[in-house]
Design a protein around this motif. Structure first.
Motif, PDB file in Angstrom:
ATOM      1  N   PHE A 428      -5.483  20.864  32.359  1.00 28.65           N
ATOM      2  CA  PHE A 428      -5.948  20.220  33.582  1.00 28.65           C
ATOM      3  C   PHE A 428      -5.976  18.711  33.380  1.00 28.65           C
ATOM      4  O   PHE A 428      -6.141  18.220  32.254  1.00 28.65           O
ATOM      5  N   ASP A 434     -11.982  17.075  27.780  1.00 29.21           N
ATOM      6  CA  ASP A 434     -12.243  17.893  28.967  1.00 29.21           C
ATOM      7  C   ASP A 434     -11.599  19.262  28.840  1.00 29.21           C
ATOM      8  O   ASP A 434     -12.192  20.283  29.220  1.00 29.21           O
ATOM      9  N   ASN A 435     -10.392  19.299  28.307  1.00 28.88           N
ATOM     10  CA  ASN A 435      -9.665  20.558  28.210  1.00 28.88           C
ATOM     11  C   ASN A 435     -10.183  21.437  27.076  1.00 28.88           C
ATOM     12  O   ASN A 435     -10.195  22.664  27.197  1.00 28.88           O
ATOM     13  N   TYR A 438     -13.357  23.100  28.370  1.00 30.98           N
ATOM     14  CA  TYR A 438     -13.249  23.833  29.632  1.00 30.98           C
ATOM     15  C   TYR A 438     -13.815  25.240  29.466  1.00 30.98           C
ATOM     16  O   TYR A 438     -13.391  26.004  28.600  1.00 30.98           O
ATOM     17  N   GLY A 439     -14.813  25.590  30.280  1.00 33.09           N
ATOM     18  CA  GLY A 439     -15.419  26.913  30.224  1.00 33.09           C
ATOM     19  C   GLY A 439     -16.364  27.121  29.055  1.00 33.09           C
ATOM     20  O   GLY A 439     -16.802  28.243  28.803  1.00 33.09           O
ATOM     21  N   ASN A 440     -16.709  26.041  28.341  1.00 33.78           N
ATOM     22  CA  ASN A 440     -17.584  26.143  27.165  1.00 33.78           C
ATOM     23  C   ASN A 440     -18.935  25.520  27.496  1.00 33.78           C
ATOM     24  O   ASN A 440     -19.139  24.309  27.337  1.00 33.78           O
ATOM     25  N   GLN A 444     -20.785  21.746  26.351  1.00 34.29           N
ATOM     26  CA  GLN A 444     -20.370  20.936  27.494  1.00 34.29           C
ATOM     27  C   GLN A 444     -21.056  19.566  27.535  1.00 34.29           C
ATOM     28  O   GLN A 444     -20.445  18.569  27.906  1.00 34.29           O
ATOM     29  N   ARG A 494      -9.630  25.071  22.208  1.00 33.31           N
ATOM     30  CA  ARG A 494     -10.467  25.522  23.315  1.00 33.31           C
ATOM     31  C   ARG A 494     -10.933  26.958  23.095  1.00 33.31           C
ATOM     32  O   ARG A 494     -12.105  27.290  23.345  1.00 33.31           O
TER      33      ARG A 494
END
Length: 577
Positions: A428, A434-435, A438-440, A444, A494
């Motif tokens: 993204f 950021d990547n 992502y979803g962490n 975060q 990630r």
């Protein structure tokens, strides 16, 4: 009510949750319409009265008074019209904002299969273009339409009250117009719907061409995509022309009806004046009322076309809003005691297009072990992994995760347990940081230094060093400036940072050099001992250390046994085939 009115009311009812927050503003707009319409209807009778009482009798002092009345009326029309446009302009934008949010949130709820069957360009067109049609309807067309309805009704009442016979004669052309509208509304809506569909196809073609531009250049096939674009552009052009013709059909017919109505009033009105049954002042008022009647009808004809366009757009939007995911969460049951992390129990799977991929498959994957899925291209390896991740649900049997049906897990709990790295990772716009996060949710809110320390602890700092600006390396356009290998490194960091119980690697090292691949193997070795690895690979050296190998092909998942047996199956197929 007619079927068309019913469809409009049904559409408005479905839209009501989005419209409801604007109830107070709509009420203000409604009163502004009433005032505006009432003053518009009042002006002609003031004019006619002034002519008969003061101009004809040469009492010009009364003309000044009635001019003041007219001025006050016109000022009221201007002020109420301004309030109406101001309020509805804001209302339209807020409805557009909420509608786009609702549509986008609904898209996020839908399963992967939906996006496989629908082109992204068409979905973008629904979010951008179709919602904007509805915004134009609410901010401009709706209240103008309602206001014109009030003016038309007021003009009819005024004409019939002043002179019933003359009023009835003036309305004769209007009867033909209502029949015409009733017969052609569905046709206009269908043409606008086809126009929107053609525009969505055009958006899809443009998006596909831009996404694949490097491939187009590499194969020197500009002509192929140019011809495809010309084809969809011509379809869009023809659909737009047809819709334009349909939307403008009413204009000349309404002009004709207005002129006929005026001619009837002048002819019949002069006849009544000659008989002493009418006055010149009332004739002037009547001519204005005829204009007040037919001009709004002409505008309503145009607005009716806008309404049909909006309803066609709403049909495309509501089609998505009405969808429900077929990946629903089922009631949870107590987990069965088992050493298996993943278990396929007589699983069958068929894609929506009817292609069967798996047929009555059963196998287990124990905690802490490494499994490899091998087989020919198109054999079903990625589909098997997709079922493990619950990107799809099996069409038969069940997939168990930690002794429970995977369908009973809430999305957040399931995705926390399962990580995956795709052959072509999705990135993204933003930064490497950021990547990676992502979803962490756990990491975060960490600062850059804290995150860097964790990457060192996890052994991921060597991977981060491959990026010029480290965590702050910018990523644009889905990582277009990065190599495929760099994308896979980001996806690897990630996934491993989340410490999933199950990690799926779908050709995750296919675009990475041998040295980096060894580094990734070392990092995988540092994962918790309970972590289960599932490796999908074509390169045989990546599966040598697997505890078990499954051969996937032709709807079956067969335990391959040793590495040598797996190689033999890849070359000759399973022995029982």
């Amino acid at each position: 009510p007619t079927a068309k009115t019913d469809s409009l009311l049904i559409a408005l009812k479905k839209l009501w949750p989005i419209i409801d927050p604007e109830r107070s503003n709509l009420l203000i707009a409604f009163f502004a319409i009433l005032i505006n319409s009432g003053l518009t209807i009042l002006a002609p009778i003031i004019t006619g009265t002034a002519v008969d009482k003061y101009i004809v009798t040469h009492r010009f002092h009364g003309v000044v008074i009635y001019t003041g009345y007219l001025a006050a009326t016109f000022i009221g029309v201007i002020i109420s019209g301004y309030i109406l446009r101001r309020v509805m302009g804001v209302v339209g934008q807020r409805i557009l904002f909420r509608l786009r949010n609702s549509l986008f949130n609904k898209l996020q709820e839908l399963p992967v299969a939906f996006f496989s069957e629908n082109k992204a360009g068409d979905l973008i067109s629904r979010i951008n273009n179709d919602t904007d049609k509805l915004n134009q309807f609410f901010s401009r067309s709706l209240m103008m339409f309602v206001g014109n309805v009030f003016i038309v009704i007021g003009a009819v009442i005024a004409m019939l009250l002043v002179n019933t016979r003359l009023g009835s004669a003036a309305l004769i052309p209007a009867a033909g117009l209502f029949v015409l509208i009733r017969l052609t509304s569905a046709w206009i809506k269908s043409k606008n719907l086809k126009n929107m569909q053609a525009l969505g196809s055009l958006s899809s073609e443009i998006q596909e061409s831009l996404e694949n531009f490097r491939v187009i250049i590499a194969f020197n096939r500009r002509d192929y995509f140019r011809n495809r674009f010309i084809e969809v552009n011509e379809n869009n052009y023809r659909a737009a022309i047809t819709a334009g013709i349909a939307n403008n059909t009413y204009v000349p017919i309404f002009d004709l009806a207005s002129n006929l109505g005026t001619l009837i009033v002048i002819t019949y009105g002069l006849f009544l004046i000659s008989k002493g049954q009418f006055t010149f002042g009332l004739l002037i008022s009547y001519l204005v009322y005829v204009t007040r009647f037919y001009d709004p009808l002409r505008q309503m004809a145009s607005l009716w076309s806008d309404l049909q366009t909006s309803m066609a757009g709403w049909d495309r939007i509501s089609e998505i809003l009405a969808m429900e995911t077929d990946l629903a969460i089922i009631p949870s049951r107590d987990a069965v005691e088992t050493s298996a992390l993943i278990e396929f129990d007589h699983v069958g799977f068929m894609y929506p297009n009817g292609k069967r991929v798996l047929n009555d498959v059963s196998f287990r994957m124990e905690r802490g072990k490494t499994y490899a899925l091998v087989g020919p291209t198109g054999g079903g390896k990625t589909t098997t992994a997709s079922l493990i991740m619950r990107l799809y649900d099996p069409t038969g049997g069940s997939v168990m995760l930690s002794g429970k049906d995977i369908r009973s897990y809430p999305c957040a709990e399931r995705t926390k347990k399962i990580g995956f790295i795709l052959q072509d990772p999705i990135l993204f716009s933003g930064t490497v940081r950021d990547n990676i996060l992502y979803g962490n949710e756990e990491f975060q809110n960490l600062g850059t230094d804290e995150l860097a320390a964790i990457l060192v602890k996890e052994g991921l700092d060597a991977l981060l060093a491959r990026f010029e600006s480290g965590l702050d390396t910018p990523i644009t356009d889905g990582g277009a400036s990065l190599s495929l290998g760099q994308k896979q490194l980001i996806a690897f960091m990630r996934a491993t940072l989340r410490h999933p119980e199950l990690l799926i690697l779908d050709e995750a090292t296919a675009n990475i050099d041998t040295i980096t691949e060894q580094l990734l193997e070392e990092i995988l070795g540092k994962l918790p001992k309970e972590t289960t690895l599932v490796i999908i690979a074509h390169r045989l050296n990546t599966i040598k250390n697997a505890d078990e190998i499954f051969f996937v092909n032709a709807g079956d998942v067969v335990r391959a046994g040793s590495f040598d047996q797996a190689v033999e199956m890849l070359e000759n197929g399973p022995r029982n085939s």
